[in-house]
Enzyme design. Sequence first.
Site, PDB file in Angstrom:
ATOM      1  N   ASP A   2       0.761  -1.242  -0.046  1.00  0.00           N
ATOM      2  CA  ASP A   2       0.063   0.087   0.096  1.00  0.00           C
ATOM      3  C   ASP A   2       0.845   1.265   0.143  1.00  0.00           C
ATOM      4  O   ASP A   2       0.337   2.334   0.334  1.00  0.00           O
ATOM      5  CB  ASP A   2      -0.858   0.133   1.409  1.00  0.00           C
ATOM      6  CG  ASP A   2      -0.207  -0.015   2.646  1.00  0.00           C
ATOM      7  OD1 ASP A   2       1.025  -0.112   2.773  1.00  0.00           O
ATOM      8  OD2 ASP A   2      -1.021   0.197   3.514  1.00  0.00           O
TER       9      ASP A   2
ATOM     10  N   CYS B 120       4.836  -0.344   2.633  1.00  0.00           N
ATOM     11  CA  CYS B 120       5.585  -1.523   2.693  1.00  0.00           C
ATOM     12  C   CYS B 120       6.806  -1.765   3.674  1.00  0.00           C
ATOM     13  O   CYS B 120       7.182  -2.551   4.404  1.00  0.00           O
ATOM     14  CB  CYS B 120       5.535  -2.577   1.573  1.00  0.00           C
ATOM     15  SG  CYS B 120       6.559  -1.917  -0.047  1.00  0.00           S
TER      16      CYS B 120
ATOM     17  N   HIS C 174       8.908  -3.969  -3.835  1.00  0.00           N
ATOM     18  CA  HIS C 174       8.117  -4.291  -2.585  1.00  0.00           C
ATOM     19  C   HIS C 174       8.913  -4.937  -1.557  1.00  0.00           C
ATOM     20  O   HIS C 174       9.930  -5.819  -1.905  1.00  0.00           O
ATOM     21  CB  HIS C 174       6.978  -5.390  -2.914  1.00  0.00           C
ATOM     22  CG  HIS C 174       6.214  -5.801  -1.874  1.00  0.00           C
ATOM     23  ND1 HIS C 174       5.113  -4.958  -1.283  1.00  0.00           N
ATOM     24  CD2 HIS C 174       6.268  -6.793  -1.102  1.00  0.00           C
ATOM     25  CE1 HIS C 174       4.721  -5.414  -0.321  1.00  0.00           C
ATOM     26  NE2 HIS C 174       5.101  -6.687  -0.076  1.00  0.00           N
TER      27      HIS C 174
END
Length: 162
Positions: free
Chosen positions: A24, A27, A147
């Site tokens: 979102d 991370c 990520h």
Amino acid sequence: MMPKRETSLGKDPAQFRKICIPGDGRCLFRSVVHGACLRSGNSSPSESHQKELADDLRAKVADEFVKRRADTEWYLEGDFDRYVVHMRQPHIWGGEPELLMASHVLQMPITVYMKGKNSGSLKTIAEYGQEYGKHNPIRVLYHSYGHYDALRNPIGGAESKL
């Protein structure tokens, strides 16, 4: 039984476990606060508490940039003040500079791992905050698409030697 959000990174039970973190924009911060909770002996935070902790860490990281401006301004891209304002927004991705500042804010070492392309084994790609010790760092897993997930030792497992 292992929680749904946590997965093994291999067949060896002594390997680290990946704790899946929502993508979102928080991370990196979520992964770090999750790891800090585990490192401190606390239980894993709920997703909503993790979000609150991540937003708090983000604000403190931005403040740390300002506090260390003379040491950090030269390696940030673009205008320093604009960068800090931008980084305060909850959906903006963090990276290496934020990991370094997070290690200072938390006064804990942070180690970043990445899975090897061919072997699938974890490789250390960066270490921050070594001045706060080298034992039992906060561990995060970086995926090449931007990520981060949290990592933890298996329950009852010894420190893994990567």
